[in-house]
Design a protein around this motif. Structure first.
Motif, PDB file in Angstrom:
ATOM      1  N   VAL A  71      74.013  32.970  -9.188  1.00 34.60           N
ATOM      2  CA  VAL A  71      73.226  32.050 -10.009  1.00 34.60           C
ATOM      3  C   VAL A  71      73.815  32.043 -11.415  1.00 34.60           C
ATOM      4  O   VAL A  71      74.567  32.946 -11.777  1.00 34.60           O
ATOM      5  N   PRO A  72      73.475  31.011 -12.203  1.00 36.73           N
ATOM      6  CA  PRO A  72      73.955  31.009 -13.596  1.00 36.73           C
ATOM      7  C   PRO A  72      73.325  32.162 -14.363  1.00 36.73           C
ATOM      8  O   PRO A  72      72.145  32.466 -14.180  1.00 36.73           O
ATOM      9  N   ILE A  73      74.125  32.844 -15.180  1.00 34.42           N
ATOM     10  CA  ILE A  73      73.612  33.906 -16.038  1.00 34.42           C
ATOM     11  C   ILE A  73      74.160  33.671 -17.439  1.00 34.42           C
ATOM     12  O   ILE A  73      75.001  32.811 -17.643  1.00 34.42           O
TER      13      ILE A  73
ATOM     14  N   HIS B 285      77.236  26.055 -17.555  1.00 29.58           N
ATOM     15  CA  HIS B 285      75.876  26.507 -17.226  1.00 29.58           C
ATOM     16  C   HIS B 285      75.722  26.773 -15.734  1.00 29.58           C
ATOM     17  O   HIS B 285      74.610  26.734 -15.230  1.00 29.58           O
ATOM     18  N   HIS B 286      76.838  27.019 -15.057  1.00 23.92           N
ATOM     19  CA  HIS B 286      76.779  27.316 -13.621  1.00 23.92           C
ATOM     20  C   HIS B 286      76.995  28.807 -13.352  1.00 23.92           C
ATOM     21  O   HIS B 286      77.305  29.569 -14.253  1.00 23.92           O
ATOM     22  N   LYS B 287      76.852  29.189 -12.078  1.00 25.58           N
ATOM     23  CA  LYS B 287      77.107  30.578 -11.704  1.00 25.58           C
ATOM     24  C   LYS B 287      78.546  30.973 -12.048  1.00 25.58           C
ATOM     25  O   LYS B 287      79.416  30.111 -12.150  1.00 25.58           O
ATOM     26  N   ILE B 288      78.786  32.280 -12.187  1.00 24.40           N
ATOM     27  CA  ILE B 288      80.082  32.761 -12.631  1.00 24.40           C
ATOM     28  C   ILE B 288      81.054  32.747 -11.449  1.00 24.40           C
ATOM     29  O   ILE B 288      80.762  33.302 -10.386  1.00 24.40           O
ATOM     30  N   GLY B 289      82.214  32.119 -11.655  1.00 19.18           N
ATOM     31  CA  GLY B 289      83.059  31.761 -10.523  1.00 19.18           C
ATOM     32  C   GLY B 289      84.332  32.558 -10.333  1.00 19.18           C
ATOM     33  O   GLY B 289      85.196  32.149  -9.564  1.00 19.18           O
ATOM     34  N   GLY B 290      84.489  33.686 -11.035  1.00 16.23           N
ATOM     35  CA  GLY B 290      85.618  34.564 -10.722  1.00 16.23           C
ATOM     36  C   GLY B 290      86.928  34.246 -11.409  1.00 16.23           C
ATOM     37  O   GLY B 290      87.976  34.719 -10.986  1.00 16.23           O
ATOM     38  N   ILE B 291      86.882  33.466 -12.471  1.00 17.93           N
ATOM     39  CA  ILE B 291      88.122  33.203 -13.218  1.00 17.93           C
ATOM     40  C   ILE B 291      88.579  34.487 -13.921  1.00 17.93           C
ATOM     41  O   ILE B 291      87.756  35.314 -14.313  1.00 17.93           O
TER      42      ILE B 291
ATOM     43  N   GLY C  88      87.050  38.367 -13.635  1.00 17.41           N
ATOM     44  CA  GLY C  88      86.873  37.910 -12.264  1.00 17.41           C
ATOM     45  C   GLY C  88      85.544  38.219 -11.610  1.00 17.41           C
ATOM     46  O   GLY C  88      85.415  38.154 -10.388  1.00 17.41           O
ATOM     47  N   ILE C  89      84.539  38.524 -12.407  1.00 20.46           N
ATOM     48  CA  ILE C  89      83.199  38.747 -11.831  1.00 20.46           C
ATOM     49  C   ILE C  89      82.640  37.429 -11.308  1.00 20.46           C
ATOM     50  O   ILE C  89      82.930  36.368 -11.849  1.00 20.46           O
ATOM     51  N   THR C  90      81.856  37.500 -10.229  1.00 19.14           N
ATOM     52  CA  THR C  90      81.181  36.306  -9.709  1.00 19.14           C
ATOM     53  C   THR C  90      79.683  36.589  -9.592  1.00 19.14           C
ATOM     54  O   THR C  90      79.289  37.750  -9.435  1.00 19.14           O
ATOM     55  N   THR C  91      78.880  35.539  -9.699  1.00 17.18           N
ATOM     56  CA  THR C  91      77.435  35.684  -9.501  1.00 17.18           C
ATOM     57  C   THR C  91      76.947  34.565  -8.590  1.00 17.18           C
ATOM     58  O   THR C  91      77.656  33.571  -8.382  1.00 17.18           O
TER      59      THR C  91
ATOM     60  N   VAL D 252      81.559  35.974 -23.785  1.00 15.30           N
ATOM     61  CA  VAL D 252      82.740  36.700 -24.236  1.00 15.30           C
ATOM     62  C   VAL D 252      83.291  35.959 -25.438  1.00 15.30           C
ATOM     63  O   VAL D 252      83.403  34.732 -25.424  1.00 15.30           O
TER      64      VAL D 252
ATOM     65  N   PHE E  38      84.188  32.625 -23.759  1.00 11.17           N
ATOM     66  CA  PHE E  38      83.659  32.272 -22.433  1.00 11.17           C
ATOM     67  C   PHE E  38      82.149  32.289 -22.581  1.00 11.17           C
ATOM     68  O   PHE E  38      81.561  33.341 -22.782  1.00 11.17           O
ATOM     69  N   ARG E  39      81.562  31.112 -22.522  1.00  7.05           N
ATOM     70  CA  ARG E  39      80.138  31.036 -22.819  1.00  7.05           C
ATOM     71  C   ARG E  39      79.404  30.306 -21.719  1.00  7.05           C
ATOM     72  O   ARG E  39      79.513  29.087 -21.573  1.00  7.05           O
ATOM     73  N   VAL E  40      78.670  31.059 -20.942  1.00  3.65           N
ATOM     74  CA  VAL E  40      77.821  30.467 -19.921  1.00  3.65           C
ATOM     75  C   VAL E  40      76.389  30.816 -20.275  1.00  3.65           C
ATOM     76  O   VAL E  40      76.092  31.960 -20.615  1.00  3.65           O
ATOM     77  N   MET E  41      75.520  29.822 -20.235  1.00  4.03           N
ATOM     78  CA  MET E  41      74.102  30.071 -20.470  1.00  4.03           C
ATOM     79  C   MET E  41      73.305  29.435 -19.340  1.00  4.03           C
ATOM     80  O   MET E  41      73.662  28.363 -18.854  1.00  4.03           O
ATOM     81  N   PRO E  42      72.231  30.103 -18.920  1.00  5.33           N
ATOM     82  CA  PRO E  42      71.425  29.546 -17.830  1.00  5.33           C
ATOM     83  C   PRO E  42      70.482  28.460 -18.350  1.00  5.33           C
ATOM     84  O   PRO E  42      69.269  28.640 -18.369  1.00  5.33           O
TER      85      PRO E  42
ATOM     86  N   PHE F 274      76.599  34.660 -19.990  1.00  9.70           N
ATOM     87  CA  PHE F 274      77.893  35.354 -19.944  1.00  9.70           C
ATOM     88  C   PHE F 274      78.592  34.975 -21.237  1.00  9.70           C
ATOM     89  O   PHE F 274      78.964  33.832 -21.437  1.00  9.70           O
TER      90      PHE F 274
END
Lengths: 304, 304
Positions: free
Chosen positions: A106-108, B96-102, A101-104, A112, B110-114, A110
């Protein structure tokens, strides 16, 4: 501004080794990064650090993380992270736990993955970035994966973890199994405790058919150092005023418990389906609540 | 049970193309997966689908997502996702967006890249898994990256996006720039609207030194189809009862606006530092609030 790389509070071997290894990778890629720990290094991780001649990370000792650039490894929940983490700039997260449940803003980055250990992911990042893994880093990555997967006994183990360990053990120049056992022994050593402390470390008293029964349980893979003092354990146990007392020394790799007891042999034999003698190994017996207590309760009742 | 793969509500080209491409990748890796859309496919994505002869994903039409296995692409926030997403099993997220608290109950991938586009990440996943990218998938991935990065004009563009487009345009067998312009034109076409509708699409009225001034703005890259009807636009604009009226047709690739106006030439010339004529291009003028309104306000005042 240097990146602060750290794992969770009360750090385990993965948190220590993943922060050191990721900081190293960042440095190789031209980024300033420093590993920190959110607590004292425990015995198991210290064994790995000593074996591969690496200094322990400093304890993070920054009162105000506001605007500090931080990288979280081996956790992705505020509650498990540094105090004041909500004010830091989290710039990257690498983990293998549930999503917290972390939020930011801007895109980072992430990342897992459902693998056994953060260090499995970090090892793959070395490969993806074509950065050579030096011997000491290979040793730390290997140690963490062996630790988190309990030498592949944990149900969280994946093929990616096993493959990484095969490759890393070659670079680190160790025999995976014997190294793991030595590390587990060091990590679960009870050397600094007295016999009385070990028996009472996790001790509960029960009434079974009118008898006062005490059950102590310790988890260690350093069985030898207990057995070296078996007679002293026995005389302490016999000196207590319990009607019966069982000390279970549980080996999570062998998945069973060695028993030292003040009780009739026939009760122990019936309870755990063994030929009772001091130090007997009760295969499959690892839980006090689900095995030690109900088994003893019914065996005592049957032998009144 | 098939994986349901979908992007965000009100889907853009990335949401459509990343869900189709990821479902294809999963299928190649032996997993049952189907792409869905959380809304009608818009004109730009439809152009890409037509060009590469791919069917649009079905609209997700499942009342109850409870226990359905879903993969989220191009978003990682509950609010942007399917209704009832809280009850689904989210098994993977690529974004590729900011982390939204899921949050999840178990570890997932879970793969987010800027980077500029989800499809850039998915293209790299094809490579990591050694899965060949067929022509039609290359075309969709390319379309999404060109769309999200506005042909690399967006500040979110990274080297990874550019490299992916170079490689993908070869597989898709298209010239990147001309394909992008055709897609943008199709996506921003105003063909289905009347002249009156276009002028009033985003229209505001202002009082400038006692004059009633109307300013309309539309964003399109299909300038030609506007200019083909320039005389009709002009006669409609002149027929209104505004003292002055400016229609700005903004081209986000050229970063400026073409102007058709009911006003004295000298006012337009001074306001936008151009030699005024109907259809003149005002370079750098893209914002009504920050440029059109203040520039016209002061030019009108100076030319009373």
């Amino acid at each position: 501004m240097t990146l602060l790389v750290f794992g969770h509070k009360n750090p385990d071997t993965d948190s220590i080794c993943s922060s050191i290894s990721l900081a190293y990778l960042k440095n190789q890629l031209g980024e300033e990064a420093t590993a920190y720990a959110l607590g004292e290094v425990r015995k198991e991780a210290q064994y790995a650090l000593n074996h591969f001649n690496v200094e322990a990370p400093q304890i993070l000792n920054i009162d105000d993380l506001t605007n500090k650039n931080v990288v979280l490894v081996d956790h992705n929940e505020y509650a498990q992270s540094a105090d004041g983490i909500e004010n830091a700039n989290i710039v990257e997260i690498i983990d293998h736990h549930k999503i917290g449940g972390i939020t930011t803003d801007v895109p980072i980055s992430f990342r897992v993955m459902p693998v056994g250990c953060t260090c499995t992911i970090i090892y793959n990042m070395f490969k993806e970035n074509n950065v050579e893994v030096p011997k000491h880093i290979a040793g730390l990555l290997l140690s963490a994966i062996l630790s988190d997967t309990l030498l592949f006994k944990s149900p969280t183990t994946t093929e990616k973890d096993k493959l990484a360990c095969e490759e890393l053990s070659k670079i680190a120049d160790v025999d995976m199994e014997s190294y793991a056992m030595d590390m587990f022994k060091a990590g679960t050593s009870l050397d600094e405790y007295s016999i009385e402390e070990i028996v009472n470390m996790d001790f509960k008293e029960f009434d079974m058919s009118g008898k006062r029964v005490g059950i102590g349980q310790v988890f260690t893979l350093d069985i030898d150092s207990i057995f070296d003092k078996k007679d002293e354990f026995l005389s302490y146990i016999n000196s207590t005023d319990y009607d019966m007392l069982v000390l279970a020394i549980t080996d999570i790799i062998k998945e069973g418990s060695y028993l030292i007891y003040k009780a009739e042999d026939k009760v122990i034999s019936e309870a755990f389906n063994v030929e009772a003698h001091q130090g007997v190994f009760a295969e499959g017996v690892v839980s006090r609540k689900k095995q030690l207590v109900p088994n003893l309760t019914s065996a005592i009742k049957n032998n009144l």
